[in-house]
Design a protein around this motif. Structure first.
Motif, PDB file in Angstrom:
ATOM      1  N   ARG A 204       0.745  -1.429  -0.036  1.00  0.00           N
ATOM      2  CA  ARG A 204       0.193   0.024  -0.035  1.00  0.00           C
ATOM      3  C   ARG A 204       0.731   1.472  -0.032  1.00  0.00           C
ATOM      4  O   ARG A 204       0.688   2.351  -0.755  1.00  0.00           O
ATOM      5  CB  ARG A 204      -0.954  -0.079   1.242  1.00  0.00           C
ATOM      6  CG  ARG A 204      -1.944   1.067   1.274  1.00  0.00           C
ATOM      7  CD  ARG A 204      -2.984   0.824   2.467  1.00  0.00           C
ATOM      8  NE  ARG A 204      -3.725   1.986   2.713  1.00  0.00           N
ATOM      9  CZ  ARG A 204      -4.399   2.294   3.405  1.00  0.00           C
ATOM     10  NH1 ARG A 204      -4.731   0.976   4.538  1.00  0.00           N
ATOM     11  NH2 ARG A 204      -5.394   3.246   3.745  1.00  0.00           N
ATOM     12  N   ASP A 654     -15.646   7.864   1.999  1.00  0.00           N
ATOM     13  CA  ASP A 654     -16.146   7.331   0.744  1.00  0.00           C
ATOM     14  C   ASP A 654     -15.659   5.873   0.604  1.00  0.00           C
ATOM     15  O   ASP A 654     -15.209   5.093   1.380  1.00  0.00           O
ATOM     16  CB  ASP A 654     -15.434   8.141  -0.544  1.00  0.00           C
ATOM     17  CG  ASP A 654     -14.042   8.125  -0.500  1.00  0.00           C
ATOM     18  OD1 ASP A 654     -13.589   7.110  -0.014  1.00  0.00           O
ATOM     19  OD2 ASP A 654     -13.410   8.870  -1.271  1.00  0.00           O
ATOM     20  N   ARG A 655     -16.225   5.259  -0.678  1.00  0.00           N
ATOM     21  CA  ARG A 655     -15.953   3.671  -0.780  1.00  0.00           C
ATOM     22  C   ARG A 655     -14.482   3.454  -0.735  1.00  0.00           C
ATOM     23  O   ARG A 655     -14.115   2.407  -0.210  1.00  0.00           O
ATOM     24  CB  ARG A 655     -16.676   3.264  -2.069  1.00  0.00           C
ATOM     25  CG  ARG A 655     -17.999   3.313  -2.125  1.00  0.00           C
ATOM     26  CD  ARG A 655     -18.634   2.860  -3.181  1.00  0.00           C
ATOM     27  NE  ARG A 655     -20.135   2.711  -3.300  1.00  0.00           N
ATOM     28  CZ  ARG A 655     -20.754   1.586  -3.314  1.00  0.00           C
ATOM     29  NH1 ARG A 655     -20.032   0.360  -3.641  1.00  0.00           N
ATOM     30  NH2 ARG A 655     -21.979   1.228  -3.156  1.00  0.00           N
ATOM     31  N   ARG A 656     -13.321   4.054  -1.365  1.00  0.00           N
ATOM     32  CA  ARG A 656     -12.024   3.685  -1.301  1.00  0.00           C
ATOM     33  C   ARG A 656     -11.469   3.873   0.251  1.00  0.00           C
ATOM     34  O   ARG A 656     -10.865   2.879   0.507  1.00  0.00           O
ATOM     35  CB  ARG A 656     -11.412   4.853  -2.002  1.00  0.00           C
ATOM     36  CG  ARG A 656      -9.555   4.930  -2.033  1.00  0.00           C
ATOM     37  CD  ARG A 656      -9.246   5.240  -3.245  1.00  0.00           C
ATOM     38  NE  ARG A 656      -9.316   4.283  -4.180  1.00  0.00           N
ATOM     39  CZ  ARG A 656      -8.736   4.112  -5.404  1.00  0.00           C
ATOM     40  NH1 ARG A 656      -7.983   5.192  -5.616  1.00  0.00           N
ATOM     41  NH2 ARG A 656      -8.816   3.266  -6.146  1.00  0.00           N
ATOM     42  N   THR A 657     -11.962   4.665   1.015  1.00  0.00           N
ATOM     43  CA  THR A 657     -11.828   4.572   2.404  1.00  0.00           C
ATOM     44  C   THR A 657     -11.971   3.476   3.051  1.00  0.00           C
ATOM     45  O   THR A 657     -11.262   2.837   4.072  1.00  0.00           O
ATOM     46  CB  THR A 657     -12.580   5.761   3.184  1.00  0.00           C
ATOM     47  OG1 THR A 657     -12.284   7.039   2.682  1.00  0.00           O
ATOM     48  CG2 THR A 657     -11.909   5.954   4.672  1.00  0.00           C
ATOM     49  N   SER A 659     -12.351   0.552   1.350  1.00  0.00           N
ATOM     50  CA  SER A 659     -12.362  -0.607   0.659  1.00  0.00           C
ATOM     51  C   SER A 659     -11.023  -1.402   1.198  1.00  0.00           C
ATOM     52  O   SER A 659     -10.170  -1.157   1.908  1.00  0.00           O
ATOM     53  CB  SER A 659     -12.164  -0.339  -0.814  1.00  0.00           C
ATOM     54  OG  SER A 659     -10.788   0.725  -0.746  1.00  0.00           O
ATOM     55  N   ARG A 661      -7.985  -4.904  -0.801  1.00  0.00           N
ATOM     56  CA  ARG A 661      -7.886  -5.506  -2.037  1.00  0.00           C
ATOM     57  C   ARG A 661      -7.730  -7.124  -1.550  1.00  0.00           C
ATOM     58  O   ARG A 661      -7.173  -7.462  -0.611  1.00  0.00           O
ATOM     59  CB  ARG A 661      -6.175  -5.053  -2.198  1.00  0.00           C
ATOM     60  CG  ARG A 661      -6.381  -3.840  -2.872  1.00  0.00           C
ATOM     61  CD  ARG A 661      -5.054  -3.128  -3.470  1.00  0.00           C
ATOM     62  NE  ARG A 661      -5.344  -1.826  -3.742  1.00  0.00           N
ATOM     63  CZ  ARG A 661      -5.693  -1.443  -5.277  1.00  0.00           C
ATOM     64  NH1 ARG A 661      -6.030  -2.133  -6.044  1.00  0.00           N
ATOM     65  NH2 ARG A 661      -6.037  -0.111  -5.272  1.00  0.00           N
ATOM     66  N   GLU A 667      -9.199  -4.178  -6.037  1.00  0.00           N
ATOM     67  CA  GLU A 667     -10.123  -3.421  -5.086  1.00  0.00           C
ATOM     68  C   GLU A 667     -11.303  -3.581  -4.615  1.00  0.00           C
ATOM     69  O   GLU A 667     -12.205  -3.924  -5.822  1.00  0.00           O
ATOM     70  CB  GLU A 667     -10.034  -1.777  -5.199  1.00  0.00           C
ATOM     71  CG  GLU A 667     -10.326  -0.921  -4.069  1.00  0.00           C
ATOM     72  CD  GLU A 667      -9.988   0.476  -4.332  1.00  0.00           C
ATOM     73  OE1 GLU A 667      -9.842   1.374  -3.530  1.00  0.00           O
ATOM     74  OE2 GLU A 667      -9.962   0.940  -5.412  1.00  0.00           O
ATOM     75  N   CYS A 669     -15.009  -3.187  -2.172  1.00  0.00           N
ATOM     76  CA  CYS A 669     -15.774  -2.536  -1.130  1.00  0.00           C
ATOM     77  C   CYS A 669     -17.144  -3.274  -0.892  1.00  0.00           C
ATOM     78  O   CYS A 669     -17.860  -3.676  -2.048  1.00  0.00           O
ATOM     79  CB  CYS A 669     -15.779  -1.175  -1.191  1.00  0.00           C
ATOM     80  SG  CYS A 669     -16.717  -0.059  -0.078  1.00  0.00           S
TER      81      CYS A 669
END
Length: 700
Positions: A204, A654-657, A659, A661, A667, A669
């Motif tokens: 990461r 948001d979704r990335r926060t 999610s 892998r 990636e 979520c």
């Protein structure tokens, strides 16, 4: 370019000399060089470099070689050049990306004045075993923090991407990848890690550095699941080049190409050169394997010529981006104008204060104006020792000691000092003083590369000295300076205050005293958990849940001889006033596609002194396709609060926060639910629940 000239761009040598190496320079036998005292340069001073010497090298390369290709000169500028800042672990304690970026910017400004245009930093290894000496070079145990601060360092070194400027240097994301998992904390040892942990934790920060535009990447020494990183095709050529999209040069670590023989993959440097280039290592650091064998390997068809062409292109493109073809020389007068300026010292002082973590305080701090202050301990009068590991260009005479800083601050009081060599003298002075500040901890020779330890206890004899001081002192402040997280169980009740300082750099004395006197509010937070005892490690806040979770207040434990939790959790650090946290509010209970949810909590300074509170946002997924950690740091806000002041601290999710892998690096979520926690550290805080949906959230 001839085949030999292309290979020359891939050959890095150590400490070339324009006279001794005149023939090699004329033949363009090497394209980059490192100025270093050796393979373990972290704690070894050398003569350094100056612009005049680099200019002489460049002149020989440009004026005597057929094509006049300039050199790229590198050095380990890790946490400062002449102005030495806290070790990276100490900078991480500030949880402050801006100060990390500013420190890297100053380091680049000073190092480029000496002709250095490439640094082997930042180190992005997520370090979860503090026995490993190189934890000092890390940003700690957390992947989000390493990503956040590592990207800031890249921006600082590279002047925000303006590489062609004379004060920018190419950064190098190292050590790709998983080096922080070396078994037993033993440097260079093997690493075994599953793909989910590799993608979510250790890859990461490298993904973040590539996204930040890092110019170069260094492959690591170790084997990962049996394959040395220097020959790891899936991770170097496929993942780094393919999935992450990195286009710059990859350099091996010192002699790591040659070390493929010791790993048992190559019978000699010819085989090693073929393995490393095929895997995606563009530059061979100091082994000489590429220089000796690559041309022949291409002629024999063992290595495709296209691989050499691609690698040489990447090196040449970096030199072009750095502006070396336009002007390879450095103004020899610039160093005197930029080294250790007042502005640089002021930044170092602020950074040093951020490396100070107040662990425990029974009311003695901040110090009031004492009539008699005694400063003692092995590190009370230390100078070079405050610089920490990997400080090749720092000078002891530039350092402000803790004792001198106290003398300056309390010019009207009686300040006595001893270095603790004679404990009986220390006891006499301590008995006479209103307050005793005892400065102990690790010498930097015990941290950094090839400096692992089996015990995280303070060095021998220090606890006994402190215990004796506590018996005679009216008020005792214990200051522990270190290059790694330590196990401080035996100091749990010694003295009235316990302070941890990660080696703080050239202004370390001022930074420590600024915090102890209250001139600067304590803002340092632990970038790694502190275990009670070495036997607990690795012990990190983002562990995964077991099928039989423990009740922290219950009677069952994993250990029969000790508690399971850390002595001080990740993110812990006190101020001089208590701060309260009120419940988390969400702008919506569900997060839909393309949406953002605001999470907020009210924090209040309930004391009588100003604080700089480091508010941390953690999330936990309770249901997913894989087992997710019990808490993941996803955001930080540093909030100044006057006495009695409240502030609403807001984060965006948001979704990335949320999610993660999967094992293939994709990636994902999922719906959760998630616990959202806003907290002063990984072990506390206030929470609420959030779900993710495939539909846009309705009104709240």
């Amino acid at each position: 370019m001839t085949p030999e000239e292309k290979v020359g761009q891939l050959h890095q040598v150590a400490n070339p000399d324009p006279h001794r190496d005149a023939a090699a320079l004329a033949a363009a036998e090497f394209g980059t060089c490192i100025v270093a005292s050796g393979e373990h340069a972290g704690n070894v001073r050398d003569a350094g470099t100056q612009a005049a010497a680099v200019n002489a090298l460049q002149r020989a390369a440009v004026e005597t070689s057929r094509l006049g290709v300039p050199l790229l000169v590198a050095r380990d500028v890790i946490h400062g050049h002449r102005t030495v800042f806290p070790i990276p672990l100490g900078q991480a304690a500030g949880f402050d990306a801006q100060i990390v970026r500013d420190c890297a910017r100053v380091a680049a400004r000073e190092a480029t004045a000496d002709g250095i245009r490439w640094t082997f930093a930042p180190m992005l290894d997520v370090a979860q075993d503090p026995r490993w000496g190189r934890v000092a070079e890390s940003w700690g145990e957390d992947a989000w923090l390493a990503s956040h601060l590592g990207s800031a360092a890249v921006a600082g070194f590279q002047d925000g991407g303006r590489l062609a400027g004379p004060e920018a240097m190419a950064a190098c994301a190292k050590h790709y990848v998983g080096y922080g998992l070396a078994q037993g904390g033993r440097d260079y040892a093997e690493v075994d890690v599953g793909p989910v942990t590799l993608h979510n934790r250790h890859l990461r920060p490298f993904r973040a550095a590539v996204d930040a535009g890092v110019a170069t990447v260094m492959s690591a020494f170790h084997t990962l699941d049996g394959t040395p990183m220097t020959a790891h095709v899936p991770l170097l050529r496929d993942h780094l080049r393919g999935e992450l999209g990195f286009t710059g040069p990859v350099v091996s670590d010192w002699d790591a190409v040659g070390e493929l023989r010791q790993h048992g993959l190559a019978t000699g440097t010819r085989d090693a050169a073929a393995l490393a280039l095929r895997a995606g290592v563009d530059i061979d650091m100091v082994t000489g394997a590429y220089h000796e064998h690559l041309t022949g390997l291409v002629r024999s068809g063992t290595v495709p010529a296209a691989l050499v062409d691609e690698a040489a292109y990447r090196v040449l493109l970096l030199k072009l981006r750095l502006g070396l073809f336009e002007d390879p020389y450095t103004d020899p007068g610039r160093a005197a104008a930029v080294h250790l300026t007042p502005d640089h010292r002021a930044l170092a002082r602020r950074a040093a204060a951020g490396a100070v973590v107040l662990l425990r305080n029974d009311g003695v701090l901040p110090l009031t104006e004492p009539r008699r202050l005694h400063v003692t301990g092995a590190l009370a009068t230390a100078s070079a020792e405050l610089l920490g590991t990997w400080t090749l260009d720092g000078r002891a005479e530039d350092v402000v000691t803790i004792a001198d800083a106290f003398r300056e601050r309390y010019a009207g009081a009686v300040v006595t000092v001893d270095d603790g060599r004679f404990p009986d003298e220390s006891l006499v002075r301590a008995r006479e003083a209103d307050v005793v500040v005892a400065c102990v901890g690790e010498h930097p020779v015990r941290s950094g590369e090839a400096n692992s330890v089996t015990s995280l206890e303070p060095p021998p004899g220090q606890v006994e000295q402190l215990t004796a001081l506590a018996r005679v002192s009216r008020r005792l402040v214990v200051v522990v300076l270190t290059g790694r997280p330590l196990a401080l169980e035996r100091l749990a009740d010694v003295g009235e205050a316990l302070v941890l300082v990660f080696h703080p750099g050239v202004e370390g004395g001022h930074g420590v005293v600024d915090v102890l006197t209250g001139d600067v509010p304590p803002s340092g937070r632990l970038p790694a958990s502190l275990p009670w005892t070495t036997g607990q490690v690795p012990l990190h806040h983002d562990q995964r849940p077991t099928g039989r979770p423990l009740d922290p207040d219950g009677t069952v434990g994993r250990y029969r001889d000790h508690r399971d939790t850390p002595q001080y959790p990740f993110g812990h650090g006190l101020g001089y006033s208590p701060v309260s946290y009120e419940g988390v509010l969400l702008s919506a209970a569900e997060l839909g596609p393309g949406e953002t949810v605001r999470a907020s909590a009210r924090v209040t300074n309930t004391g009588s002194r100003p604080v700089l509170e480091t508010v941390q946002l953690y999330v936990r997924a309770h249901l997913a396709a894989i087992s997710r950690p019990v808490g993941e740091l996803v955001g930080v806000r540093r909030v100044p609060l006057a006495p009695g002041e409240s502030a609403e601290v807001v984060f965006e999710l948001d979704r990335r926060t949320l999610s993660y892998r999967d094992a293939a690096g994709r990636e994902r979520c999922e719906a959760g639910p998630f616990t959202v926690r806003i907290a002063p550290h990984a072990g506390g805080g206030v929470t609420t629940r959030l779900r993710v949906t495939d539909e846009a959230p309705g009104p709240t």
